[in-house]
Design a protein around this motif. Structure first.
Motif, PDB file in Angstrom:
ATOM      1  N   PRO A 175       0.826  -1.199   0.000  1.00  0.00           N
ATOM      2  CA  PRO A 175       0.000   0.000   0.000  1.00  0.00           C
ATOM      3  C   PRO A 175       0.864   1.255   0.000  1.00  0.00           C
ATOM      4  O   PRO A 175       1.958   1.275   0.540  1.00  0.00           O
ATOM      5  N   ARG A 176       0.329   2.289  -0.624  1.00  0.00           N
ATOM      6  CA  ARG A 176       1.091   3.528  -0.661  1.00  0.00           C
ATOM      7  C   ARG A 176       0.773   4.374   0.564  1.00  0.00           C
ATOM      8  O   ARG A 176      -0.297   4.254   1.162  1.00  0.00           O
ATOM      9  N   VAL A 177       1.672   5.252   0.912  1.00  0.00           N
ATOM     10  CA  VAL A 177       1.492   6.128   2.054  1.00  0.00           C
ATOM     11  C   VAL A 177       0.689   7.334   1.609  1.00  0.00           C
ATOM     12  O   VAL A 177       1.011   7.969   0.605  1.00  0.00           O
ATOM     13  N   LEU A 178      -0.349   7.652   2.361  1.00  0.00           N
ATOM     14  CA  LEU A 178      -1.129   8.842   2.054  1.00  0.00           C
ATOM     15  C   LEU A 178      -0.389  10.065   2.578  1.00  0.00           C
ATOM     16  O   LEU A 178       0.394   9.984   3.526  1.00  0.00           O
ATOM     17  N   SER A 179      -0.632  11.202   1.975  1.00  0.00           N
ATOM     18  CA  SER A 179       0.154  12.402   2.259  1.00  0.00           C
ATOM     19  C   SER A 179       0.000  12.861   3.704  1.00  0.00           C
ATOM     20  O   SER A 179      -1.034  12.648   4.352  1.00  0.00           O
ATOM     21  N   LEU A 213      -2.961  15.288   4.132  1.00  0.00           N
ATOM     22  CA  LEU A 213      -4.261  14.635   4.281  1.00  0.00           C
ATOM     23  C   LEU A 213      -4.423  14.096   5.694  1.00  0.00           C
ATOM     24  O   LEU A 213      -5.479  14.249   6.317  1.00  0.00           O
ATOM     25  N   ARG A 214      -3.390  13.476   6.208  1.00  0.00           N
ATOM     26  CA  ARG A 214      -3.442  12.942   7.569  1.00  0.00           C
ATOM     27  C   ARG A 214      -3.740  14.054   8.575  1.00  0.00           C
ATOM     28  O   ARG A 214      -4.584  13.897   9.464  1.00  0.00           O
ATOM     29  N   SER A 245      -8.257   4.080   8.876  1.00  0.00           N
ATOM     30  CA  SER A 245      -7.119   4.987   8.748  1.00  0.00           C
ATOM     31  C   SER A 245      -7.306   6.210   9.631  1.00  0.00           C
ATOM     32  O   SER A 245      -6.374   6.649  10.315  1.00  0.00           O
ATOM     33  N   ALA A 246      -8.483   6.783   9.619  1.00  0.00           N
ATOM     34  CA  ALA A 246      -8.750   7.962  10.445  1.00  0.00           C
ATOM     35  C   ALA A 246      -8.578   7.640  11.928  1.00  0.00           C
ATOM     36  O   ALA A 246      -7.985   8.425  12.681  1.00  0.00           O
ATOM     37  N   ILE A 247      -9.063   6.481  12.342  1.00  0.00           N
ATOM     38  CA  ILE A 247      -8.930   6.071  13.743  1.00  0.00           C
ATOM     39  C   ILE A 247      -7.465   5.859  14.089  1.00  0.00           C
ATOM     40  O   ILE A 247      -6.972   6.303  15.139  1.00  0.00           O
ATOM     41  N   ARG A 248      -6.728   5.201  13.199  1.00  0.00           N
ATOM     42  CA  ARG A 248      -5.308   4.930  13.429  1.00  0.00           C
ATOM     43  C   ARG A 248      -4.502   6.229  13.498  1.00  0.00           C
ATOM     44  O   ARG A 248      -3.630   6.391  14.344  1.00  0.00           O
ATOM     45  N   TRP A 249      -4.799   7.184  12.615  1.00  0.00           N
ATOM     46  CA  TRP A 249      -4.075   8.453  12.605  1.00  0.00           C
ATOM     47  C   TRP A 249      -4.354   9.234  13.886  1.00  0.00           C
ATOM     48  O   TRP A 249      -3.466   9.870  14.437  1.00  0.00           O
ATOM     49  N   ARG A 250      -5.584   9.173  14.355  1.00  0.00           N
ATOM     50  CA  ARG A 250      -5.938   9.854  15.612  1.00  0.00           C
ATOM     51  C   ARG A 250      -5.175   9.213  16.771  1.00  0.00           C
ATOM     52  O   ARG A 250      -4.674   9.914  17.656  1.00  0.00           O
ATOM     53  N   GLN A 251      -5.073   7.902  16.780  1.00  0.00           N
ATOM     54  CA  GLN A 251      -4.314   7.217  17.835  1.00  0.00           C
ATOM     55  C   GLN A 251      -2.833   7.572  17.777  1.00  0.00           C
ATOM     56  O   GLN A 251      -2.186   7.740  18.805  1.00  0.00           O
ATOM     57  N   LEU A 252      -2.293   7.709  16.564  1.00  0.00           N
ATOM     58  CA  LEU A 252      -0.897   8.112  16.423  1.00  0.00           C
ATOM     59  C   LEU A 252      -0.658   9.499  17.009  1.00  0.00           C
ATOM     60  O   LEU A 252       0.367   9.742  17.654  1.00  0.00           O
ATOM     61  N   VAL A 253      -1.613  10.411  16.807  1.00  0.00           N
ATOM     62  CA  VAL A 253      -1.479  11.757  17.366  1.00  0.00           C
ATOM     63  C   VAL A 253      -1.508  11.696  18.882  1.00  0.00           C
ATOM     64  O   VAL A 253      -0.712  12.368  19.560  1.00  0.00           O
ATOM     65  N   LEU A 254      -2.390  10.892  19.422  1.00  0.00           N
ATOM     66  CA  LEU A 254      -2.470  10.790  20.881  1.00  0.00           C
ATOM     67  C   LEU A 254      -1.216  10.163  21.477  1.00  0.00           C
ATOM     68  O   LEU A 254      -0.774  10.544  22.559  1.00  0.00           O
ATOM     69  N   GLN A 255      -0.615   9.206  20.769  1.00  0.00           N
ATOM     70  CA  GLN A 255       0.569   8.523  21.285  1.00  0.00           C
ATOM     71  C   GLN A 255       1.861   9.277  21.001  1.00  0.00           C
ATOM     72  O   GLN A 255       2.715   9.410  21.874  1.00  0.00           O
ATOM     73  N   ALA A 283       2.321  11.155  11.415  1.00  0.00           N
ATOM     74  CA  ALA A 283       3.279  10.826  10.359  1.00  0.00           C
ATOM     75  C   ALA A 283       3.389   9.319  10.158  1.00  0.00           C
ATOM     76  O   ALA A 283       3.273   8.528  11.107  1.00  0.00           O
ATOM     77  N   ALA A 284       3.643   8.946   8.917  1.00  0.00           N
ATOM     78  CA  ALA A 284       3.803   7.530   8.565  1.00  0.00           C
ATOM     79  C   ALA A 284       5.154   7.023   9.059  1.00  0.00           C
ATOM     80  O   ALA A 284       6.121   7.773   9.144  1.00  0.00           O
ATOM     81  N   LYS A 285       5.199   5.748   9.353  1.00  0.00           N
ATOM     82  CA  LYS A 285       6.458   5.122   9.744  1.00  0.00           C
ATOM     83  C   LYS A 285       7.302   4.888   8.497  1.00  0.00           C
ATOM     84  O   LYS A 285       6.772   4.758   7.391  1.00  0.00           O
TER      85      LYS A 285
END
Length: 126
Positions: free
Chosen positions: A2-6, A9-10, A36-46, A51-53
């Motif tokens: 899968p490609r990384v979204l910008s 956008l995140r 994806s939206a849920i995962r990105w929100r969790q990344l912000v909280l953590q 940002a993508a790995k």
């Protein structure tokens, strides 16, 4: 793969969620999956950022690079040491590695066996 979204956008999706939208509503608005939206929100909280790995790369090279000084010292001590001998040396130290792993170590560090003119003269003539 899968490609990384910008990153933009995140950040827009996370900003919409922070602005009061649900993750699913923000995902529908920006055309991404709810997961994806849920995962990105969790990344912000953590981590503080969505940002993508990093992708790709060699994740196992560090195991042999940790013994790089020992390998290079063995090569300095004996110029014509073989990969099998280096493999046995590392196995004695508790680090079993394959021949290919050693080969990639030398390739990564640009260490090559240079054949000299004397080596050619010592070989069998054709």
């Amino acid at each position: 793969m899968p490609r990384v979204l910008s990153q933009d956008l995140r950040e827009r999706v996370v900003a919409a969620v922070d602005g009061g939208m649900s993750c699913r509503a923000a995902a529908a608005r920006f055309g991404v999956s709810a997961a994806s939206a849920i995962r990105w929100r969790q990344l912000v909280l953590q981590n503080g950022t969505p940002a993508a790995k990093p992708q790709g790369g060699d994740r196992r090279a560090g195991r042999i690079d940790a013994h790089g000084a020992l390998i290079l010292a063995a090569v300095e001590a004996k110029d014509d040491i073989t990969l099998v001998e280096l493999q046995a040396l590392l196995a004695e130290r508790g680090t079993p590695v394959g021949i290919g792993t050693l080969w990639r170590f030398f390739d990564r560090h640009r260490i090559t066996l240079k054949k000299t003119r004397l080596a050619k003269l010592a070989g069998v003539a054709r």
